[in-house]
Design a protein around this motif. Structure first.
Motif, mmCIF file in Angstrom:
data_model
loop_
_atom_site.group_PDB
_atom_site.id
_atom_site.type_symbol
_atom_site.label_atom_id
_atom_site.label_comp_id
_atom_site.label_asym_id
_atom_site.label_seq_id
_atom_site.Cartn_x
_atom_site.Cartn_y
_atom_site.Cartn_z
ATOM 1 N N LEU A 93 0.809 -1.224 0.000
ATOM 2 C CA LEU A 93 0.000 0.000 0.000
ATOM 3 C C LEU A 93 0.840 1.270 0.000
ATOM 4 O O LEU A 93 0.286 2.363 -0.130
ATOM 5 C CB LEU A 93 -0.917 0.010 1.230
ATOM 6 C CG LEU A 93 -1.950 -1.127 1.322
ATOM 7 C CD1 LEU A 93 -2.678 -1.056 2.642
ATOM 8 C CD2 LEU A 93 -2.941 -1.035 0.175
ATOM 9 N N ALA A 94 2.119 1.147 0.215
ATOM 10 C CA ALA A 94 2.987 2.320 0.309
ATOM 11 C C ALA A 94 4.285 2.021 -0.431
ATOM 12 O O ALA A 94 4.690 0.853 -0.566
ATOM 13 C CB ALA A 94 3.253 2.657 1.768
ATOM 14 N N PRO A 95 4.951 3.066 -0.945
ATOM 15 C CA PRO A 95 4.565 4.492 -0.826
ATOM 16 C C PRO A 95 3.454 4.859 -1.803
ATOM 17 O O PRO A 95 3.158 4.098 -2.722
ATOM 18 C CB PRO A 95 5.862 5.226 -1.161
ATOM 19 C CG PRO A 95 6.562 4.305 -2.104
ATOM 20 C CD PRO A 95 6.254 2.911 -1.631
ATOM 21 N N ALA A 96 2.860 6.017 -1.562
ATOM 22 C CA ALA A 96 1.769 6.472 -2.421
ATOM 23 C C ALA A 96 2.256 6.610 -3.863
ATOM 24 O O ALA A 96 3.316 7.174 -4.120
ATOM 25 C CB ALA A 96 1.221 7.801 -1.911
ATOM 26 N N PHE B 220 -1.178 -2.276 -4.804
ATOM 27 C CA PHE B 220 -2.622 -2.061 -4.879
ATOM 28 C C PHE B 220 -2.972 -1.038 -5.953
ATOM 29 O O PHE B 220 -3.922 -1.224 -6.728
ATOM 30 C CB PHE B 220 -3.147 -1.614 -3.513
ATOM 31 C CG PHE B 220 -3.751 -2.728 -2.717
ATOM 32 C CD1 PHE B 220 -5.096 -2.761 -2.424
ATOM 33 C CD2 PHE B 220 -2.964 -3.772 -2.258
ATOM 34 C CE1 PHE B 220 -5.647 -3.795 -1.688
ATOM 35 C CE2 PHE B 220 -3.495 -4.802 -1.520
ATOM 36 C CZ PHE B 220 -4.847 -4.827 -1.232
ATOM 37 N N GLU B 221 -2.226 0.047 -6.021
ATOM 38 C CA GLU B 221 -2.549 1.079 -7.001
ATOM 39 C C GLU B 221 -2.316 0.571 -8.424
ATOM 40 O O GLU B 221 -3.095 0.879 -9.343
ATOM 41 C CB GLU B 221 -1.732 2.336 -6.725
ATOM 42 C CG GLU B 221 -2.127 3.048 -5.430
ATOM 43 C CD GLU B 221 -1.482 4.409 -5.292
ATOM 44 O OE1 GLU B 221 -1.418 5.138 -6.311
ATOM 45 O OE2 GLU B 221 -1.041 4.751 -4.176
ATOM 46 N N GLU C 104 -1.481 8.772 6.714
ATOM 47 C CA GLU C 104 -1.115 7.584 5.946
ATOM 48 C C GLU C 104 -2.131 6.468 6.153
ATOM 49 O O GLU C 104 -2.499 5.752 5.208
ATOM 50 C CB GLU C 104 0.283 7.111 6.360
ATOM 51 C CG GLU C 104 0.755 5.834 5.682
ATOM 52 C CD GLU C 104 0.894 5.972 4.174
ATOM 53 O OE1 GLU C 104 0.981 4.922 3.496
ATOM 54 O OE2 GLU C 104 0.918 7.115 3.662
ATOM 55 N N ALA C 105 -2.615 6.300 7.397
ATOM 56 C CA ALA C 105 -3.615 5.267 7.670
ATOM 57 C C ALA C 105 -4.896 5.530 6.880
ATOM 58 O O ALA C 105 -5.481 4.611 6.301
ATOM 59 C CB ALA C 105 -3.909 5.215 9.167
ATOM 60 N N GLN C 106 -5.338 6.782 6.835
ATOM 61 C CA GLN C 106 -6.545 7.123 6.076
ATOM 62 C C GLN C 106 -6.355 6.842 4.588
ATOM 63 O O GLN C 106 -7.257 6.332 3.907
ATOM 64 C CB GLN C 106 -6.895 8.590 6.307
ATOM 65 C CG GLN C 106 -8.225 9.017 5.691
ATOM 66 C CD GLN C 106 -9.401 8.307 6.327
ATOM 67 O OE1 GLN C 106 -9.620 8.429 7.515
ATOM 68 N NE2 GLN C 106 -10.152 7.557 5.533
ATOM 69 N N ARG C 107 -5.161 7.164 4.061
ATOM 70 C CA ARG C 107 -4.887 6.921 2.639
ATOM 71 C C ARG C 107 -4.943 5.425 2.335
ATOM 72 O O ARG C 107 -5.530 5.002 1.331
ATOM 73 C CB ARG C 107 -3.518 7.484 2.270
ATOM 74 C CG ARG C 107 -3.204 7.418 0.780
ATOM 75 C CD ARG C 107 -1.753 7.745 0.503
ATOM 76 N NE ARG C 107 -0.870 6.719 1.038
ATOM 77 C CZ ARG C 107 -0.631 5.556 0.414
ATOM 78 N NH1 ARG C 107 -1.203 5.286 -0.749
ATOM 79 N NH2 ARG C 107 0.189 4.675 0.951
ATOM 80 N N GLN C 108 -4.337 4.605 3.216
ATOM 81 C CA GLN C 108 -4.325 3.170 2.974
ATOM 82 C C GLN C 108 -5.724 2.569 3.102
ATOM 83 O O GLN C 108 -6.100 1.678 2.328
ATOM 84 C CB GLN C 108 -3.361 2.491 3.950
ATOM 85 C CG GLN C 108 -1.904 2.859 3.705
ATOM 86 C CD GLN C 108 -0.941 2.038 4.556
ATOM 87 O OE1 GLN C 108 -1.316 1.036 5.138
ATOM 88 N NE2 GLN C 108 0.318 2.488 4.617
ATOM 89 N N ILE C 109 -6.512 3.060 4.083
ATOM 90 C CA ILE C 109 -7.895 2.564 4.221
ATOM 91 C C ILE C 109 -8.705 2.916 2.976
ATOM 92 O O ILE C 109 -9.489 2.098 2.465
ATOM 93 C CB ILE C 109 -8.534 3.138 5.487
ATOM 94 C CG1 ILE C 109 -7.860 2.550 6.741
ATOM 95 C CG2 ILE C 109 -10.025 2.858 5.534
ATOM 96 C CD1 ILE C 109 -8.307 3.176 8.040
ATOM 97 N N LEU D 182 -7.558 3.294 0.009
ATOM 98 C CA LEU D 182 -7.071 2.447 -1.075
ATOM 99 C C LEU D 182 -7.656 1.036 -0.963
ATOM 100 O O LEU D 182 -8.062 0.434 -1.965
ATOM 101 C CB LEU D 182 -5.541 2.393 -1.034
ATOM 102 C CG LEU D 182 -4.830 1.852 -2.268
ATOM 103 C CD1 LEU D 182 -5.208 2.652 -3.501
ATOM 104 C CD2 LEU D 182 -3.314 1.905 -2.070
ATOM 105 N N LEU D 183 -7.735 0.519 0.271
ATOM 106 C CA LEU D 183 -8.360 -0.784 0.478
ATOM 107 C C LEU D 183 -9.837 -0.755 0.099
ATOM 108 O O LEU D 183 -10.384 -1.727 -0.429
ATOM 109 C CB LEU D 183 -8.206 -1.210 1.943
ATOM 110 C CG LEU D 183 -6.789 -1.590 2.400
ATOM 111 C CD1 LEU D 183 -6.749 -1.734 3.916
ATOM 112 C CD2 LEU D 183 -6.336 -2.885 1.736
ATOM 113 N N ALA D 184 -10.491 0.369 0.392
ATOM 114 C CA ALA D 184 -11.913 0.498 0.067
ATOM 115 C C ALA D 184 -12.148 0.451 -1.440
ATOM 116 O O ALA D 184 -13.189 -0.022 -1.913
ATOM 117 C CB ALA D 184 -12.467 1.791 0.655
#
Length: 344
Positions: A94-97, A102-103, A144-149, A151-153
């Protein structure tokens, strides 16, 4: 047939079967090993490569992630899948952005909705991505947690794990807010306590100074009263001696003499003058009546003016005299007196 010959034949046959069975088992083991290395393992490696690898694949600690591709939007499907597999191998789930598996898989699904490789990879790695997001929450890296959540969504919006992650993120944010508020309140209390300590010390010092000043003023006033009493006693003795001499000179005839002081009240040192350490004198003129009382006290001169006037007038007004005599008859008289006010 002889029974002994039959038993011997059977025993020989069993002894001959054992090496053959062992040889058969050995051949089967070799064939299984060869099948694993030559058929099964290559097939699994190929499947893993096509699926983007597995998140549990060990990664060396010194491996450095490559920089993100310059133009992801222009990449082909195969290029996106290749970048996704590379990110998976380097555990960049999930990182880095902008440079994570995932992306890349989500971009691949945008180019080809329903792509089985990307869909399977996202489904299989979703729990590991959730663990990564939870670690970011626990480390209080909220952005970062919000960004990863988020992305999971995009990968699985209906997954119940997202609800749990969002709840944990909200709880950690509220906990941090409470901790910061408590820290702020504690700091304010410490500042107020420090200010109160300074104020209390200043008030205590001021009170101690006032008490010391009052004590010094009282001591100076007592010393002044003692000196004034001594002066009045000396003045009282002098007129008495003069009166005695006059009595002796006027023996056998009518007596004539000046007024004689018989009661002397020392002046009170003004408190304001004592606090400011002022000294001075006052000259007064007053009348002594035929009955020995003092009246009509007037200030003739003073230094400094209007500081000791009232104290001098009050003191002289309380004096008592033996009235002046003229041919043995009491008469009123006037007197001029200078009264000193000194601290030492």
């Amino acid at each position: 047939m002889d029974t002994r010959n039959i038993r011997h034949a059977r025993s020989y046959a069993r002894g001959a079967v054992r090496p053959v069975a062992i040889a058969i088992v050995a051949v089967i083991g070799l064939l299984a090993a060869a099948a694993w290395f030559l058929i099964i393992k290559p097939h699994q490696d190929l499947v893993m490569t096509d699926a983007g690898g597995h998140p549990s694949t060990p990664v060396t600690a010194d491996r450095v992630a490559a920089p993100a591709p310059a133009n992801v939007a222009a990449m082909s499907l195969n290029q996106l899948l290749a970048e996704a597999r590379k990110a998976m191998n380097e555990q960049r789930l999930l990182a880095p952005a902008g440079n994570n598996a995932f992306e890349f898989y989500l971009k691949a699904l945008e180019k080809q909705p329903g792509n089985q490789v990307a869909a399977d990879a996202l489904r299989e790695t979703f729990p590991f991505g959730a663990n990564s997001a939870e670690q970011a929450v626990n480390q209080r890296d909220f952005a970062e947690a919000q960004r990863q959540i988020d992305l999971l969504a995009k990968a699985d919006p209906a997954n119940y794990t997202l609800t749990i992650l969002r709840s944990k993120l909200d709880a950690q944010r509220k906990l941090l807010d409470r901790e910061q508020q408590l820290a702020s309140d504690k700091e304010k209390q410490q500042q107020l306590a420090a200010q109160k300590a300074v104020t209390d010390k200043a008030a205590s010092d001021k009170q101690a100074a006032e008490q010391q000043k009052t004590l010094l003023a009282e001591q100076q006033q007592k010393a002044q009263q003692a000196r004034a009493a001594q002066q009045q006693q000396a003045e009282a003795r002098q007129p008495t001696s003069t009166a005695a001499a006059t009595d002796e000179a006027a023996a056998g005839g009518a007596q004539t003499r000046a007024a004689v002081l018989v009661k002397n009240s020392p002046p009170r040192y003004p408190t304001s003058a004592m606090r400011s350490s002022q000294e001075g004198w006052v000259e007064v003129n007053f009348t002594i009546s035929a009955d020995g009382n003092v009246g009509d006290v007037k200030v003739i001169d003073a230094q400094p003016r209007h500081v000791f006037d009232r104290a001098a007038i009050d003191a002289v007004s309380r004096w008592k005299y033996q009235p002046a005599l003229q041919n043995g008859t009491p008469i009123s008289s006037e007197r001029h007196q200078r009264i000193e006010f000194k601290l030492n």
